[in-house]
Design a protein around this motif. Structure first.
Motif, PDB file in Angstrom:
ATOM      1  N   LEU A   1       1.192  -1.402  -0.069  1.00  0.00           N
ATOM      2  CA  LEU A   1       0.082  -0.100  -0.024  1.00  0.00           C
ATOM      3  C   LEU A   1       1.100   1.351   0.505  1.00  0.00           C
ATOM      4  CD1 LEU A   1      -2.652  -1.205   2.992  1.00  0.00           C
ATOM      5  CD2 LEU A   1      -2.754  -0.894  -0.140  1.00  0.00           C
ATOM      6  N   PRO A   2       0.159   2.602  -0.150  1.00  0.00           N
ATOM      7  CA  PRO A   2       0.869   4.034  -0.272  1.00  0.00           C
ATOM      8  C   PRO A   2       0.909   3.887   0.626  1.00  0.00           C
ATOM      9  CG  PRO A   2      -0.886   3.956  -2.250  1.00  0.00           C
ATOM     10  CD  PRO A   2      -0.952   2.389  -1.340  1.00  0.00           C
ATOM     11  N   GLY A   3       2.518   4.028   1.618  1.00  0.00           N
ATOM     12  CA  GLY A   3       3.126   4.529   2.335  1.00  0.00           C
ATOM     13  C   GLY A   3       3.917   3.314   3.508  1.00  0.00           C
ATOM     14  N   ASP A   4       3.931   2.438   3.077  1.00  0.00           N
ATOM     15  CA  ASP A   4       4.832   1.365   3.084  1.00  0.00           C
ATOM     16  C   ASP A   4       6.089   1.505   3.028  1.00  0.00           C
ATOM     17  OD1 ASP A   4       2.358  -0.109   3.750  1.00  0.00           O
ATOM     18  OD2 ASP A   4       2.706  -1.571   1.977  1.00  0.00           O
ATOM     19  N   HIS A   5       7.389   1.546   4.248  1.00  0.00           N
ATOM     20  CA  HIS A   5       7.989   1.033   3.930  1.00  0.00           C
ATOM     21  C   HIS A   5       8.775  -0.001   3.316  1.00  0.00           C
ATOM     22  CE1 HIS A   5       9.397   5.395   5.590  1.00  0.00           C
ATOM     23  NE2 HIS A   5       8.468   4.907   5.978  1.00  0.00           N
ATOM     24  N   VAL A   6      10.000  -0.078   2.492  1.00  0.00           N
ATOM     25  CA  VAL A   6      10.306  -1.668   1.749  1.00  0.00           C
ATOM     26  C   VAL A   6      11.641  -1.054   1.131  1.00  0.00           C
ATOM     27  CG1 VAL A   6       7.432  -1.766   0.330  1.00  0.00           C
ATOM     28  CG2 VAL A   6       9.422  -0.820  -1.140  1.00  0.00           C
ATOM     29  N   VAL A   7      11.963  -2.490   0.854  1.00  0.00           N
ATOM     30  CA  VAL A   7      13.302  -2.877   0.535  1.00  0.00           C
ATOM     31  C   VAL A   7      13.742  -3.824  -0.527  1.00  0.00           C
ATOM     32  CG1 VAL A   7      15.770  -3.736   1.130  1.00  0.00           C
ATOM     33  CG2 VAL A   7      14.050  -3.352   2.943  1.00  0.00           C
ATOM     34  N   THR A   8      14.388  -2.936  -2.025  1.00  0.00           N
ATOM     35  CA  THR A   8      14.374  -3.534  -2.984  1.00  0.00           C
ATOM     36  C   THR A   8      15.306  -4.840  -3.210  1.00  0.00           C
ATOM     37  OG1 THR A   8      15.730  -2.148  -3.999  1.00  0.00           O
ATOM     38  CG2 THR A   8      13.464  -1.901  -4.573  1.00  0.00           C
ATOM     39  N   THR A   9      16.001  -5.635  -4.041  1.00  0.00           N
ATOM     40  CA  THR A   9      16.236  -6.826  -4.147  1.00  0.00           C
ATOM     41  C   THR A   9      17.812  -6.229  -4.829  1.00  0.00           C
ATOM     42  OG1 THR A   9      16.380  -6.771  -6.752  1.00  0.00           O
ATOM     43  CG2 THR A   9      14.995  -8.938  -5.701  1.00  0.00           C
ATOM     44  N   ALA A  10      17.746  -4.639  -4.509  1.00  0.00           N
ATOM     45  CA  ALA A  10      19.391  -4.187  -4.743  1.00  0.00           C
ATOM     46  C   ALA A  10      19.466  -3.398  -3.282  1.00  0.00           C
ATOM     47  CB  ALA A  10      18.804  -2.840  -5.771  1.00  0.00           C
ATOM     48  N   GLY A  11      18.764  -4.028  -2.156  1.00  0.00           N
ATOM     49  CA  GLY A  11      18.880  -3.141  -1.264  1.00  0.00           C
ATOM     50  C   GLY A  11      18.693  -2.140  -1.537  1.00  0.00           C
ATOM     51  N   LEU A  12      17.772  -1.180  -1.671  1.00  0.00           N
ATOM     52  CA  LEU A  12      17.406   0.079  -1.607  1.00  0.00           C
ATOM     53  C   LEU A  12      16.274   0.497  -0.491  1.00  0.00           C
ATOM     54  CD1 LEU A  12      17.431   3.302  -3.325  1.00  0.00           C
ATOM     55  CD2 LEU A  12      15.304   2.152  -4.284  1.00  0.00           C
ATOM     56  N   HIS A  13      15.744   1.179   0.074  1.00  0.00           N
ATOM     57  CA  HIS A  13      15.087   1.656   1.366  1.00  0.00           C
ATOM     58  C   HIS A  13      14.146   2.587   0.254  1.00  0.00           C
ATOM     59  CE1 HIS A  13      16.676  -1.089   4.611  1.00  0.00           C
ATOM     60  NE2 HIS A  13      17.868  -1.298   4.121  1.00  0.00           N
ATOM     61  N   ALA A  14      12.758   2.412   0.753  1.00  0.00           N
ATOM     62  CA  ALA A  14      11.598   3.612  -0.284  1.00  0.00           C
ATOM     63  C   ALA A  14      10.881   3.201   0.429  1.00  0.00           C
ATOM     64  CB  ALA A  14      12.133   2.939  -1.664  1.00  0.00           C
ATOM     65  N   LEU A  15       9.923   4.359   0.247  1.00  0.00           N
ATOM     66  CA  LEU A  15       8.850   4.452  -0.021  1.00  0.00           C
ATOM     67  C   LEU A  15       7.983   4.827  -0.631  1.00  0.00           C
ATOM     68  CD1 LEU A  15       6.765   6.028   3.023  1.00  0.00           C
ATOM     69  CD2 LEU A  15       7.016   7.856   2.048  1.00  0.00           C
ATOM     70  N   VAL A  16       6.784   3.593  -0.402  1.00  0.00           N
ATOM     71  CA  VAL A  16       5.773   3.153  -1.988  1.00  0.00           C
ATOM     72  C   VAL A  16       5.232   4.680  -1.744  1.00  0.00           C
ATOM     73  CG1 VAL A  16       3.707   1.598  -2.242  1.00  0.00           C
ATOM     74  CG2 VAL A  16       5.748   0.970  -0.880  1.00  0.00           C
ATOM     75  N   HIS A  17       4.256   4.714  -2.958  1.00  0.00           N
ATOM     76  CA  HIS A  17       4.392   6.004  -3.058  1.00  0.00           C
ATOM     77  C   HIS A  17       3.308   5.833  -4.039  1.00  0.00           C
ATOM     78  CE1 HIS A  17       2.461   9.388  -5.430  1.00  0.00           C
ATOM     79  NE2 HIS A  17       4.235  10.848  -4.781  1.00  0.00           N
TER      80      HIS A  17
ATOM     81  N   GLU B   1      -0.639  -2.739 -10.952  1.00  0.00           N
ATOM     82  CA  GLU B   1      -0.795  -4.600 -11.244  1.00  0.00           C
ATOM     83  C   GLU B   1       0.716  -4.980 -10.968  1.00  0.00           C
ATOM     84  OE1 GLU B   1      -2.317  -8.086 -13.977  1.00  0.00           O
ATOM     85  OE2 GLU B   1      -3.744  -5.607 -13.782  1.00  0.00           O
ATOM     86  N   ASP B   2       1.414  -4.162 -11.843  1.00  0.00           N
ATOM     87  CA  ASP B   2       2.735  -5.310 -11.716  1.00  0.00           C
ATOM     88  C   ASP B   2       3.948  -4.585 -11.342  1.00  0.00           C
ATOM     89  OD1 ASP B   2       0.862  -7.754 -12.553  1.00  0.00           O
ATOM     90  OD2 ASP B   2       1.143  -6.726 -14.931  1.00  0.00           O
ATOM     91  N   GLU B   3       3.220  -3.032 -11.072  1.00  0.00           N
ATOM     92  CA  GLU B   3       4.875  -2.074 -10.496  1.00  0.00           C
ATOM     93  C   GLU B   3       4.355  -1.378  -9.514  1.00  0.00           C
ATOM     94  OE1 GLU B   3       4.653  -0.068 -14.635  1.00  0.00           O
ATOM     95  OE2 GLU B   3       6.552  -1.037 -15.433  1.00  0.00           O
ATOM     96  N   VAL B   4       5.279  -0.727  -8.703  1.00  0.00           N
ATOM     97  CA  VAL B   4       4.857   0.244  -7.444  1.00  0.00           C
ATOM     98  C   VAL B   4       6.236   1.342  -7.857  1.00  0.00           C
ATOM     99  CG1 VAL B   4       4.872  -1.740  -6.103  1.00  0.00           C
ATOM    100  CG2 VAL B   4       7.055  -1.514  -6.293  1.00  0.00           C
ATOM    101  N   ASP B   5       5.718   1.922  -7.795  1.00  0.00           N
ATOM    102  CA  ASP B   5       6.199   3.532  -7.289  1.00  0.00           C
ATOM    103  C   ASP B   5       6.569   3.558  -6.558  1.00  0.00           C
ATOM    104  OD1 ASP B   5       6.022   4.569 -10.265  1.00  0.00           O
ATOM    105  OD2 ASP B   5       4.493   5.659  -9.898  1.00  0.00           O
ATOM    106  N   LEU B   6       8.296   4.233  -6.596  1.00  0.00           N
ATOM    107  CA  LEU B   6       9.020   4.106  -4.734  1.00  0.00           C
ATOM    108  C   LEU B   6      10.050   5.982  -4.211  1.00  0.00           C
ATOM    109  CD1 LEU B   6      10.492   0.636  -4.745  1.00  0.00           C
ATOM    110  CD2 LEU B   6       8.624   1.448  -3.870  1.00  0.00           C
ATOM    111  N   GLU B   7       9.269   6.203  -3.583  1.00  0.00           N
ATOM    112  CA  GLU B   7       9.911   7.263  -3.133  1.00  0.00           C
ATOM    113  C   GLU B   7      11.305   6.988  -3.157  1.00  0.00           C
ATOM    114  OE1 GLU B   7       8.976  12.283  -1.553  1.00  0.00           O
ATOM    115  OE2 GLU B   7       7.401  10.162  -1.171  1.00  0.00           O
ATOM    116  N   ILE B   8      12.398   7.246  -3.314  1.00  0.00           N
ATOM    117  CA  ILE B   8      13.439   6.861  -2.344  1.00  0.00           C
ATOM    118  C   ILE B   8      14.163   8.657  -2.052  1.00  0.00           C
ATOM    119  CG2 ILE B   8      13.955   5.198  -4.091  1.00  0.00           C
ATOM    120  CD1 ILE B   8      15.913   6.527  -5.416  1.00  0.00           C
ATOM    121  N   ALA B   9      13.747   9.380  -1.833  1.00  0.00           N
ATOM    122  CA  ALA B   9      14.096  11.126  -1.257  1.00  0.00           C
ATOM    123  C   ALA B   9      12.975  11.711  -1.716  1.00  0.00           C
ATOM    124  CB  ALA B   9      15.574  11.241  -2.432  1.00  0.00           C
ATOM    125  N   PRO B  10      12.484  13.288  -1.069  1.00  0.00           N
ATOM    126  CA  PRO B  10      11.483  13.792  -1.451  1.00  0.00           C
ATOM    127  C   PRO B  10      11.409  14.328  -2.285  1.00  0.00           C
ATOM    128  CG  PRO B  10      12.526  14.671   0.696  1.00  0.00           C
ATOM    129  CD  PRO B  10      14.040  13.365  -0.009  1.00  0.00           C
TER     130      PRO B  10
END
Length: 134
Positions: free
Chosen positions: A39-55, A59-68
């Motif tokens: 859901l938008p607002g969730d904090h996640v980690v990618t396979t590359a180790g990137l910590h981000a916020l779900v924006h 269906e198959d893709e997510v937009d991640l906010e990695i910085a403001p």
């Protein structure tokens, strides 16, 4: 007698492979379930180790906010972990600090973390002088 020994050897090698396959299938189902519940607002980690916020979640893709203001598009399958603990999320995810009066006015920012930042990407600030090494 030889047939029994052959069957025992097959069972000895086949059983661990079967059990590992079941464990891996269970882990994949849990991962797919987690990816489907993003859901938008969730904090996640990618396979590359990137910590981000779900924006945004498609269906198959997510937009991640990695910085403001910096939003990148990722495949859902690249999300490997959802950070549940708010303390851990605060430590690992970017937290935007309020702007100081100087920053709001467009002035320079004074950093107190001891890290000397270069003036720009193209400058030689902070590089050691190597003389005429060319």
């Amino acid at each position: 007698m030889d047939l029994i020994i052959l069957l025992v050897i097959l069972v000895i090698f086949a059983a661990p492979m079967f059990l590992m396959q079941r464990k891996q299938k269970k882990q994949m189902e849990q991962l797919r379930s987690m990816q489907g519940q993003l859901l938008p607002g969730d904090h996640v980690v990618t396979t590359a180790g990137l910590h981000a916020l779900v924006h945004l979640v498609d269906e198959d893709e997510v937009d991640l906010e990695i910085a403001p203001g910096v939003i990148t598009r990722w495949e859902k399958i690249a999300i490997v972990k959802k950070i549940e603990d708010s303390t851990e999320a605060a430590n690992n995810a970017f937290i935007e600090s309020p702007k100081t009066e100087t920053e709001a006015a467009g002035g320079a920012t004074e950093h107190t973390d001891g890290y000397e930042r270069p003036q720009s990407f193209g400058s030689d600030a902070g590089r050691p002088d190597d003389g005429d090494a060319r």
